[in-house]
Design a protein around this motif. Structure first.
Motif, PDB file in Angstrom:
ATOM      1  N   GLY A  44      -8.844   3.876   4.517  1.00 12.23           N
ATOM      2  CA  GLY A  44      -8.492   2.992   5.620  1.00 12.23           C
ATOM      3  C   GLY A  44      -7.451   3.563   6.563  1.00 12.23           C
ATOM      4  N   HIS A  45      -6.394   4.186   5.996  1.00 16.38           N
ATOM      5  CA  HIS A  45      -5.284   4.654   6.836  1.00 16.38           C
ATOM      6  C   HIS A  45      -4.925   6.112   6.607  1.00 16.38           C
ATOM      7  CE1 HIS A  45      -4.531   0.508   8.070  1.00 16.38           C
ATOM      8  NE2 HIS A  45      -4.578   0.158   6.801  1.00 16.38           N
ATOM      9  N   MET A  46      -5.483   6.746   5.582  1.00 15.59           N
ATOM     10  CA  MET A  46      -5.171   8.126   5.223  1.00 15.59           C
ATOM     11  C   MET A  46      -3.666   8.362   5.176  1.00 15.59           C
ATOM     12  SD  MET A  46      -8.080  10.623   6.872  1.00 15.59           S
ATOM     13  CE  MET A  46      -7.397  12.041   6.016  1.00 15.59           C
ATOM     14  N   GLN A  47      -3.026   7.629   4.280  1.00 17.17           N
ATOM     15  CA  GLN A  47      -1.575   7.721   4.137  1.00 17.17           C
ATOM     16  C   GLN A  47      -1.224   8.700   3.019  1.00 17.17           C
ATOM     17  OE1 GLN A  47       1.110   5.584   5.932  1.00 17.17           O
ATOM     18  NE2 GLN A  47      -0.638   6.232   7.162  1.00 17.17           N
ATOM     19  N   TYR A  48      -0.602   9.814   3.396  1.00 19.86           N
ATOM     20  CA  TYR A  48      -0.179  10.815   2.411  1.00 19.86           C
ATOM     21  C   TYR A  48       1.309  10.623   2.130  1.00 19.86           C
ATOM     22  CZ  TYR A  48      -0.005  15.423   0.132  1.00 19.86           C
ATOM     23  OH  TYR A  48       0.152  16.461  -0.758  1.00 19.86           O
TER      24      TYR A  48
ATOM     25  N   ALA B 211       3.008  -4.056  -4.029  1.00 19.04           N
ATOM     26  CA  ALA B 211       3.552  -5.414  -4.057  1.00 19.04           C
ATOM     27  C   ALA B 211       2.784  -6.261  -5.071  1.00 19.04           C
ATOM     28  CB  ALA B 211       3.458  -6.040  -2.663  1.00 19.04           C
ATOM     29  N   GLU B 212       3.338  -7.398  -5.395  1.00 22.76           N
ATOM     30  CA  GLU B 212       2.692  -8.301  -6.347  1.00 22.76           C
ATOM     31  C   GLU B 212       1.294  -8.675  -5.850  1.00 22.76           C
ATOM     32  OE1 GLU B 212       3.537 -12.606  -8.562  1.00 22.76           O
ATOM     33  OE2 GLU B 212       5.054 -11.701  -7.267  1.00 22.76           O
ATOM     34  N   GLY B 213       0.316  -8.559  -6.731  1.00 25.55           N
ATOM     35  CA  GLY B 213      -1.059  -8.885  -6.365  1.00 25.55           C
ATOM     36  C   GLY B 213      -1.836  -7.742  -5.766  1.00 25.55           C
ATOM     37  N   VAL B 214      -1.187  -6.595  -5.562  1.00 22.75           N
ATOM     38  CA  VAL B 214      -1.847  -5.426  -5.001  1.00 22.75           C
ATOM     39  C   VAL B 214      -2.384  -4.566  -6.149  1.00 22.75           C
ATOM     40  CG1 VAL B 214      -1.462  -3.250  -3.788  1.00 22.75           C
ATOM     41  CG2 VAL B 214      -0.533  -5.375  -2.862  1.00 22.75           C
TER      42      VAL B 214
ATOM     43  N   GLU C  40      -5.175  -1.284  -0.722  1.00 21.27           N
ATOM     44  CA  GLU C  40      -4.300  -2.445  -0.552  1.00 21.27           C
ATOM     45  C   GLU C  40      -2.832  -2.034  -0.532  1.00 21.27           C
ATOM     46  OE1 GLU C  40      -7.090  -5.770  -2.898  1.00 21.27           O
ATOM     47  OE2 GLU C  40      -5.483  -4.703  -3.942  1.00 21.27           O
ATOM     48  N   ALA C  41      -2.475  -1.100  -1.399  1.00 22.32           N
ATOM     49  CA  ALA C  41      -1.081  -0.679  -1.500  1.00 22.32           C
ATOM     50  C   ALA C  41      -0.622   0.064  -0.242  1.00 22.32           C
ATOM     51  CB  ALA C  41      -0.890   0.195  -2.736  1.00 22.32           C
ATOM     52  N   GLN C  42      -1.496   0.856   0.356  1.00 28.81           N
ATOM     53  CA  GLN C  42      -1.114   1.552   1.586  1.00 28.81           C
ATOM     54  C   GLN C  42      -1.049   0.579   2.767  1.00 28.81           C
ATOM     55  OE1 GLN C  42       0.286   4.203   1.573  1.00 28.81           O
ATOM     56  NE2 GLN C  42      -0.649   5.757   0.275  1.00 28.81           N
ATOM     57  N   GLU C  43      -1.937  -0.389   2.790  1.00 24.93           N
ATOM     58  CA  GLU C  43      -1.847  -1.434   3.814  1.00 24.93           C
ATOM     59  C   GLU C  43      -0.540  -2.214   3.667  1.00 24.93           C
ATOM     60  OE1 GLU C  43      -3.684  -4.058   6.897  1.00 24.93           O
ATOM     61  OE2 GLU C  43      -4.473  -2.197   6.056  1.00 24.93           O
ATOM     62  N   ALA C  44      -0.171  -2.502   2.416  1.00 25.58           N
ATOM     63  CA  ALA C  44       1.076  -3.221   2.156  1.00 25.58           C
ATOM     64  C   ALA C  44       2.286  -2.391   2.576  1.00 25.58           C
ATOM     65  CB  ALA C  44       1.175  -3.584   0.674  1.00 25.58           C
ATOM     66  N   LYS C  45       2.204  -1.072   2.391  1.00 21.15           N
ATOM     67  CA  LYS C  45       3.306  -0.193   2.817  1.00 21.15           C
ATOM     68  C   LYS C  45       3.508  -0.245   4.322  1.00 21.15           C
ATOM     69  CE  LYS C  45       2.765   3.875   3.915  1.00 21.15           C
ATOM     70  NZ  LYS C  45       2.777   5.000   2.972  1.00 21.15           N
ATOM     71  N   LEU C  46       2.400  -0.192   5.058  1.00 23.86           N
ATOM     72  CA  LEU C  46       2.496  -0.242   6.517  1.00 23.86           C
ATOM     73  C   LEU C  46       3.094  -1.562   6.986  1.00 23.86           C
ATOM     74  CD1 LEU C  46      -0.957   1.377   7.407  1.00 23.86           C
ATOM     75  CD2 LEU C  46       1.301   2.455   7.497  1.00 23.86           C
ATOM     76  N   ALA C  47       2.682  -2.660   6.363  1.00 25.01           N
ATOM     77  CA  ALA C  47       3.237  -3.966   6.720  1.00 25.01           C
ATOM     78  C   ALA C  47       4.724  -4.039   6.388  1.00 25.01           C
ATOM     79  CB  ALA C  47       2.481  -5.072   5.988  1.00 25.01           C
ATOM     80  N   HIS C  48       5.106  -3.490   5.241  1.00 28.88           N
ATOM     81  CA  HIS C  48       6.507  -3.503   4.800  1.00 28.88           C
ATOM     82  C   HIS C  48       7.393  -2.749   5.794  1.00 28.88           C
ATOM     83  CE1 HIS C  48       9.460  -4.289   1.739  1.00 28.88           C
ATOM     84  NE2 HIS C  48       9.734  -3.013   1.547  1.00 28.88           N
ATOM     85  N   ILE C  49       6.919  -1.607   6.244  1.00 27.71           N
ATOM     86  CA  ILE C  49       7.697  -0.798   7.193  1.00 27.71           C
ATOM     87  C   ILE C  49       7.710  -1.456   8.568  1.00 27.71           C
ATOM     88  CG2 ILE C  49       7.716   1.395   8.442  1.00 27.71           C
ATOM     89  CD1 ILE C  49       6.815   2.742   5.843  1.00 27.71           C
ATOM     90  N   ALA C  50       6.558  -1.935   9.005  1.00 22.13           N
ATOM     91  CA  ALA C  50       6.496  -2.590  10.322  1.00 22.13           C
ATOM     92  C   ALA C  50       7.467  -3.764  10.392  1.00 22.13           C
ATOM     93  CB  ALA C  50       5.070  -3.064  10.600  1.00 22.13           C
ATOM     94  N   ALA C  51       7.581  -4.519   9.300  1.00 22.03           N
ATOM     95  CA  ALA C  51       8.491  -5.662   9.282  1.00 22.03           C
ATOM     96  C   ALA C  51       9.938  -5.217   9.462  1.00 22.03           C
ATOM     97  CB  ALA C  51       8.330  -6.420   7.970  1.00 22.03           C
ATOM     98  N   LYS C  52      10.283  -4.086   8.887  1.00 24.09           N
ATOM     99  CA  LYS C  52      11.658  -3.593   8.987  1.00 24.09           C
ATOM    100  C   LYS C  52      11.974  -3.018  10.368  1.00 24.09           C
ATOM    101  CE  LYS C  52      12.239  -2.537   4.066  1.00 24.09           C
ATOM    102  NZ  LYS C  52      12.628  -1.527   3.066  1.00 24.09           N
TER     103      LYS C  52
END
Length: 415
Positions: free
Chosen positions: A145-149, A155-158, A163-175
């Motif tokens: 989906g994002h090719m995150q190296y 996160a909980e439920g991931v 899913e985990a890389q999508e969650a990482k992008l959301a976590h950083i974007a929020a900050k």
């Protein structure tokens, strides 16, 4: 003689778990004791020089011998072999702490001083060594989906890497605390995953920079395919050269790039970032870091994986940033997230073994999986973790509490 030396060397390293070593002579030595949760591994050394190479430099010697097929794993796999060694001496093993010996202090000081300077003229060559080996390998290993190296966020439920890389992008974007119309710089943009994600979810313009020709080409292609080329741009340029142009950005994000900067360039990196930010600017740095104090890059990693790279201690990161009057407004330590990410990458490589061997050869595959195995063990039992450090130029720019991060993250993640 080599058999007895290896016996003593590995015997000290393995108390729990079982390692069976068959020497070229045909002699078989059993080390350690079976224990719940500890692997049982059997290896065979194909020539008498393997033992010497391991004793001279355990990490490099073992890595090269495994790459060359001179260490053959007959039970278990390479990740279990490295795990067995690391599990017996975890970083957080407790016990009484004693000061290092004078000899240890001298040895550590010499290794520390030998760290690569990673000047601008060598940075592109070092990056190309790792990232310009072809995008196909990374397509086989990373999330599609994002090719995150870089470290994902479990996160909980991931449950899956995607899913985990999508969650990482959301976590950083929020900050990043983004608002409409802002201009964002992505230093070390990889294949464009972060830049594309931000452009899709926010009314911002993103400029990604890299030193990899392969990454640049695919990032542009992916942005066009996602329909965000009008708000996302990519450039092959060093962060130092970009800063000298006098451009300004409201936000800077850098994920998995700081490890390539090189210790002597830390202050330069943060000074450039401060100069690239507006007076109200915010930066989010996501990097691998050491739990303890400063250290040195092992010989195998420096030679085969990340030449010029250096994993910083948090103390080094903050000390360098403070000299550019960047306020560290939020610090988060991700402890086991990268270990889970690396295990997912290792599993993908195993599943695509034939394809990777076809792209390169068997020796490359063994080198690559040895690197992933060593990295996994370092994050599970060694002194490695990940840090996310948020910086601001003005103490009044961000809200006074962290509530805004959770609210923004919740709005980005699927429910």
């Amino acid at each position: 003689m080599s058999e007895s030396l290896i016996d003593r060397f590995l015997g000290k390293a393995i108390a729990k778990g079982r390692l069976s070593v068959t020497f070229p002579s045909g002699n078989r030595h059993e080390l350690g004791q079976p224990a719940a949760g500890f692997p049982e591994v059997a290896i065979r050394l194909t020539d008498s020089k393997v033992a010497r190479d391991i004793l001279l430099d355990p990490r490099l010697g073992a890595g090269e011998a495994y790459m060359d097929g001179r260490i053959v794993i007959e039970q278990g796999d390479v990740i279990q072999l490295v795990q067995l060694l690391r599990m017996n001496k975890p970083w957080e093993r407790g016990g009484e702490l004693r000061p290092p010996s004078p000899l240890r202090r001298i040895r550590d000081s010499l290794k520390f001083a030998a760290t690569s300077f990673n000047e601008a003229r060598s940075s592109k060559r070092n990056v190309s060594h790792h990232y310009d080996i072809g995008n196909e390998l990374y397509r086989l290993m990373l999330d599609p989906g994002h090719m995150q190296y870089s470290c994902a966020y479990w996160a909980e439920g991931v449950d899956t890497l995607d899913e985990a890389q999508e969650a990482k992008l959301a976590h950083i974007a929020a900050k990043l605390a983004l608002t409409d119309g802002q201009r964002v710089l992505d230093i070390g943009c990889g294949w464009g995953g972060m830049a594309i994600y931000l452009a899709r979810h926010f009314d911002v313009r993103v400029h990604g920079i890299t030193l990899s020709q392969e990454q640049l080409a695919l990032a542009k292609e992916r942005a066009r395919a996602e329909g965000v080329s009008d708000r996302v741009s990519f450039e092959l340029v060093d962060y130092r050269d970009l800063a000298s142009r006098g451009e300004k950005f409201d936000r800077i994000v850098s994920v998995g790039m700081f490890e390539h900067v090189g210790r002597p360039q830390f202050e330069t990196f943060f000074r450039c970032c401060a100069n690239l930010l507006t007076d109200e600017g915010v930066m989010l740095l996501h990097t691998i870091g050491r739990f303890g104090g400063p250290g040195s890059t092992d010989a195998f990693t420096a030679k085969y994986i990340f030449p010029g790279g250096y994993i910083p201690a948090l103390s080094e990161t903050l000390a360098a940033s403070e000299k550019s009057r960047l306020i560290h407004t939020d610090i988060e330590t991700l402890r086991l997230h990268y270990a889970k990410t690396l295990r997912a990458w290792y599993a993908n490589c195993e599943a695509n073994r034939d394809a990777i061997v076809g792209l390169f050869d068997e020796r490359f595959y063994r080198m690559w999986t040895f690197y992933l195995a060593g990295a996994t063990a370092a994050f599970e039992y060694g002194g490695m973790g990940n840090y996310q450090v948020q910086f601001a130029r003005n103490r009044r720019t961000l809200p006074l509490t962290r509530d805004y991060i959770q609210r923004a993250e919740s709005s980005l993640r699927p429910h």
